[in-house]
Design a protein around this motif. Structure first.
Motif, PDB file in Angstrom:
ATOM      1  N   UNK A   1      48.413  21.383  39.480  1.00 32.34           N
ATOM      2  CA  UNK A   1      48.531  22.494  38.542  1.00 32.34           C
ATOM      3  C   UNK A   1      49.903  23.149  38.607  1.00 32.34           C
ATOM      4  N   UNK A   2      50.332  23.712  37.487  1.00 36.82           N
ATOM      5  CA  UNK A   2      51.484  24.608  37.487  1.00 36.82           C
ATOM      6  C   UNK A   2      51.120  25.860  38.281  1.00 36.82           C
ATOM      7  N   UNK A   3      52.078  26.376  39.031  1.00 31.58           N
ATOM      8  CA  UNK A   3      51.858  27.606  39.791  1.00 31.58           C
ATOM      9  C   UNK A   3      52.599  28.757  39.119  1.00 31.58           C
ATOM     10  N   UNK A   4      51.934  29.881  38.947  1.00 34.23           N
ATOM     11  CA  UNK A   4      52.516  31.061  38.305  1.00 34.23           C
ATOM     12  C   UNK A   4      52.153  32.304  39.105  1.00 34.23           C
ATOM     13  N   UNK A   5      52.887  33.380  38.874  1.00 32.50           N
ATOM     14  CA  UNK A   5      52.513  34.684  39.415  1.00 32.50           C
ATOM     15  C   UNK A   5      52.626  34.839  40.912  1.00 32.50           C
ATOM     16  N   UNK A   6      53.447  34.032  41.585  1.00 40.16           N
ATOM     17  CA  UNK A   6      53.557  34.120  43.040  1.00 40.16           C
ATOM     18  C   UNK A   6      54.039  35.504  43.473  1.00 40.16           C
ATOM     19  N   UNK A   7      53.369  36.054  44.494  1.00 39.59           N
ATOM     20  CA  UNK A   7      53.761  37.356  45.026  1.00 39.59           C
ATOM     21  C   UNK A   7      53.523  37.391  46.529  1.00 39.59           C
ATOM     22  N   UNK A   8      54.452  38.019  47.250  1.00 44.47           N
ATOM     23  CA  UNK A   8      54.261  38.230  48.685  1.00 44.47           C
ATOM     24  C   UNK A   8      53.342  39.423  48.900  1.00 44.47           C
ATOM     25  N   UNK A   9      52.518  39.338  49.931  1.00 46.65           N
ATOM     26  CA  UNK A   9      51.630  40.438  50.300  1.00 46.65           C
ATOM     27  C   UNK A   9      51.655  40.580  51.824  1.00 46.65           C
TER      28      UNK A   9
ATOM     29  N   UNK B   1      48.082  32.996  33.491  1.00 42.57           N
ATOM     30  CA  UNK B   1      49.457  32.698  33.073  1.00 42.57           C
ATOM     31  C   UNK B   1      50.505  33.493  33.845  1.00 42.57           C
ATOM     32  N   UNK B   2      50.108  34.531  34.533  1.00 42.75           N
ATOM     33  CA  UNK B   2      51.052  35.314  35.323  1.00 42.75           C
ATOM     34  C   UNK B   2      50.237  36.205  36.257  1.00 42.75           C
ATOM     35  N   UNK B   3      50.903  36.759  37.266  1.00 43.90           N
ATOM     36  CA  UNK B   3      50.191  37.592  38.212  1.00 43.90           C
ATOM     37  C   UNK B   3      51.070  38.699  38.751  1.00 43.90           C
ATOM     38  N   UNK B   4      50.435  39.662  39.357  1.00 45.91           N
ATOM     39  CA  UNK B   4      51.149  40.788  39.957  1.00 45.91           C
ATOM     40  C   UNK B   4      50.320  41.382  41.079  1.00 45.91           C
ATOM     41  N   UNK B   5      50.999  42.097  41.949  1.00 43.75           N
ATOM     42  CA  UNK B   5      50.355  42.789  43.053  1.00 43.75           C
ATOM     43  C   UNK B   5      50.583  44.286  42.877  1.00 43.75           C
ATOM     44  N   UNK B   6      49.565  45.095  43.144  1.00 46.88           N
ATOM     45  CA  UNK B   6      49.745  46.535  43.081  1.00 46.88           C
ATOM     46  C   UNK B   6      50.752  46.971  44.148  1.00 46.88           C
ATOM     47  N   UNK B   7      51.432  48.101  43.957  1.00 43.47           N
ATOM     48  CA  UNK B   7      52.509  48.496  44.870  1.00 43.47           C
ATOM     49  C   UNK B   7      52.096  48.602  46.333  1.00 43.47           C
ATOM     50  N   UNK B   8      50.806  48.851  46.602  1.00 44.95           N
ATOM     51  CA  UNK B   8      50.357  48.936  47.990  1.00 44.95           C
ATOM     52  C   UNK B   8      49.963  47.581  48.563  1.00 44.95           C
TER      53      UNK B   8
ATOM     54  N   UNK C   1      47.404  45.733  47.755  1.00 45.22           N
ATOM     55  CA  UNK C   1      45.962  45.516  47.906  1.00 45.22           C
ATOM     56  C   UNK C   1      45.380  44.581  46.853  1.00 45.22           C
ATOM     57  N   UNK C   2      45.727  44.788  45.588  1.00 44.54           N
ATOM     58  CA  UNK C   2      45.094  44.036  44.496  1.00 44.54           C
ATOM     59  C   UNK C   2      46.066  43.038  43.880  1.00 44.54           C
ATOM     60  N   UNK C   3      45.564  41.838  43.605  1.00 44.13           N
ATOM     61  CA  UNK C   3      46.303  40.849  42.830  1.00 44.13           C
ATOM     62  C   UNK C   3      45.602  40.687  41.501  1.00 44.13           C
ATOM     63  N   UNK C   4      46.380  40.762  40.411  1.00 36.81           N
ATOM     64  CA  UNK C   4      45.836  40.644  39.078  1.00 36.81           C
ATOM     65  C   UNK C   4      46.489  39.467  38.376  1.00 36.81           C
ATOM     66  N   UNK C   5      45.690  38.660  37.718  1.00 36.51           N
ATOM     67  CA  UNK C   5      46.202  37.524  36.962  1.00 36.51           C
ATOM     68  C   UNK C   5      45.739  37.634  35.514  1.00 36.51           C
ATOM     69  N   UNK C   6      46.692  37.634  34.583  1.00 34.98           N
ATOM     70  CA  UNK C   6      46.335  37.635  33.178  1.00 34.98           C
ATOM     71  C   UNK C   6      45.807  36.271  32.772  1.00 34.98           C
ATOM     72  N   UNK C   7      44.894  36.250  31.827  1.00 35.09           N
ATOM     73  CA  UNK C   7      44.260  34.999  31.394  1.00 35.09           C
ATOM     74  C   UNK C   7      44.673  34.682  29.962  1.00 35.09           C
TER      75      UNK C   7
ATOM     76  N   UNK D   1      42.464  42.101  47.929  1.00 39.78           N
ATOM     77  CA  UNK D   1      42.924  41.390  49.114  1.00 39.78           C
ATOM     78  C   UNK D   1      42.455  42.030  50.412  1.00 39.78           C
ATOM     79  N   UNK D   2      41.936  43.266  50.344  1.00 33.94           N
ATOM     80  CA  UNK D   2      41.315  43.873  51.524  1.00 33.94           C
ATOM     81  C   UNK D   2      39.917  43.307  51.755  1.00 33.94           C
ATOM     82  N   UNK D   3      39.281  42.909  50.651  1.00 33.67           N
ATOM     83  CA  UNK D   3      37.928  42.361  50.725  1.00 33.67           C
ATOM     84  C   UNK D   3      37.844  41.069  49.915  1.00 33.67           C
TER      85      UNK D   3
END
Length: 391
Positions: free
Chosen positions: A151-159, A197-204, A206-212, A223-225
């Motif tokens: 698969x293509x990889x999108x939305x990579x973020x460090x946490x 198609x893309x992703x993001x992490x909240x500033x703290x 905790x949450x990763x969101x991916x648009x569909x 990511x806490x649970x």
């Protein structure tokens, strides 16, 4: 001339020569780069004086480029469409090292401890971790979601915790990879929905969101649970309404979070969606001039700036977050591709690709503070990103 006078003259010349060789000292906190996509170069800029310091050529195909920074904010890691990963020294404005690590790459990020640079790849798919000092390959995780299928990889973020989160467009999954043991990464997989198609992490972090792209909605992972799995939010926000043709995919990475609400681009619509981050439910919609691409909050959260896909990509609109109304419409130039706020939000830099310029606006008065020439500019990335999670 006496021996004493000759010695004094030589000493003076030596001191002058020493002064002439002393390098100019400066920090990196107000530096950044502007991608010049047509020439495969980056322009190094400083935002305190709003000036260009010079260009660094030889970075390959930058038609879709992303930049992240070393922990000390001295080095920019530039990811190019040709699979190139280039380490640029902002102070000397030189290339430290450049490698071709994939066939097609669209971005990357740096680990929490600053020791790893991780690239996300379209082709062949998957992620690769490199030593941030040497760019030597440390390990890789192929995005093989089924036997022989990548698969293509999108939305990579460090946490936090030496982890990286990313979405697999073709697999419809979110993966979390732990690099605590860099040479032996461990990956956990989560079903996410159709074509993230893309992703993001909240500033703290905790949450990763991916648009569909394949359905209306956002995939949300706590990511806490993580044991709770992925939750679908904004499910069916366009139900019963015809989607418009999508000329450019929106970017969630430039999302806006202000006053307890998230402002997100609605794919295939002329709207910005407002989400209550306490309940992750829709709170409002803001009609805008076109299909949003970047929806970005000023650092204090009081304003949200929006740019648009073709044919409305010559405009930028400003939303007042308390009233959720558009309070200003600007025309910075042809083909506005990106915006970047200075760290405290007094100015915003806006690129206009087809007019070959970057315009600096005052975010209080909306007046133009400076216009800088640039060759087909696209992304603008300031070095304060080095200290932020998810960048």
């Amino acid at each position: 001339m006496t021996v004493r006078m000759l010695g004094a003259s030589l000493l003076s010349l030596g001191l002058l020569a020493g002064c002439a060789q002393t390098p100019v000292l400066r920090g990196t906190g107000d530096l950044g780069v502007v991608i010049e996509r047509a020439t495969g170069s980056v322009q190094v800029v400083e935002h305190s004086g709003r000036t260009s310091l010079g260009s660094v050529p030889g970075l390959g195909d930058l038609s879709h480029a992303h930049v992240t920074y070393s922990r000390d904010a001295r080095y920019a890691f530039v990811f190019g469409r040709d699979g190139g990963l280039t380490k640029v020294d902002l102070l000397t404005r030189t290339i430290v090292k450049r490698i071709i690590q994939a066939g097609n790459s669209i971005g990357g990020s740096v680990s929490q401890d600053g020791r790893l640079v991780v690239a996300q790849n379209y082709q062949p798919g998957g992620i690769k971790a490199f030593d941030a000092d040497t760019l030597e390959l440390v390990s890789e995780v192929p995005a093989e979601y089924a036997p022989g299928k990548f698969s293509k990889v999108v939305g990579l973020a460090d946490v936090p915790g030496q982890k990286f989160v990313y979405a697999l467009f073709d697999a419809g999954e979110i993966w979390v990879t732990d690099f605590s043991d860099p040479k032996h990464p461990k990956t956990t997989r989560f079903p996410a929905g159709q074509q993230p198609y893309d992703g993001l992490v909240t500033p703290d972090g905790r949450y990763f969101m991916a648009g569909l792209f394949g359905e209306d909605g956002i995939a949300l992972l706590d990511l806490w649970h993580p044991e709770k799995g992925v939750r679908k939010i904004l499910d069916g926000y366009g139900r019963g309404e015809e989607k418009l043709p999508v000329y450019k995919m929106p970017h969630l990475r430039g999302w806006a979070m202000a006053g307890g609400f998230a402002f997100l681009p609605a794919i295939g619509r002329h709207e910005v969606l407002v989400v209550d981050t306490k309940t992750w439910t829709e709170a409002a919609r803001v009609p805008v001039k076109g299909q949003p691409v970047f929806v970005m909050a000023r650092p204090d959260g009081r304003q949200v700036w929006v740019n648009f896909a073709f044919p409305d990509n010559g405009w930028v609109q400003v939303i007042d977050t308390p009233t959720r109304e558009v309070i200003k419409t600007l025309a910075p130039g042809k083909a506005v591709l990106h915006m970047e706020f200075t760290p405290r939000g007094d100015n915003v830099w806006v690129s206009a690709r087809d007019d070959n310029r970057v315009t600096v606006f005052d975010t209080d008065t909306f007046e133009v503070r400076k216009t800088l020439p640039a060759t087909a500019p696209s992304g603008i990335f300031f070095s304060h990103r080095a200290a932020r999670i998810g960048f």
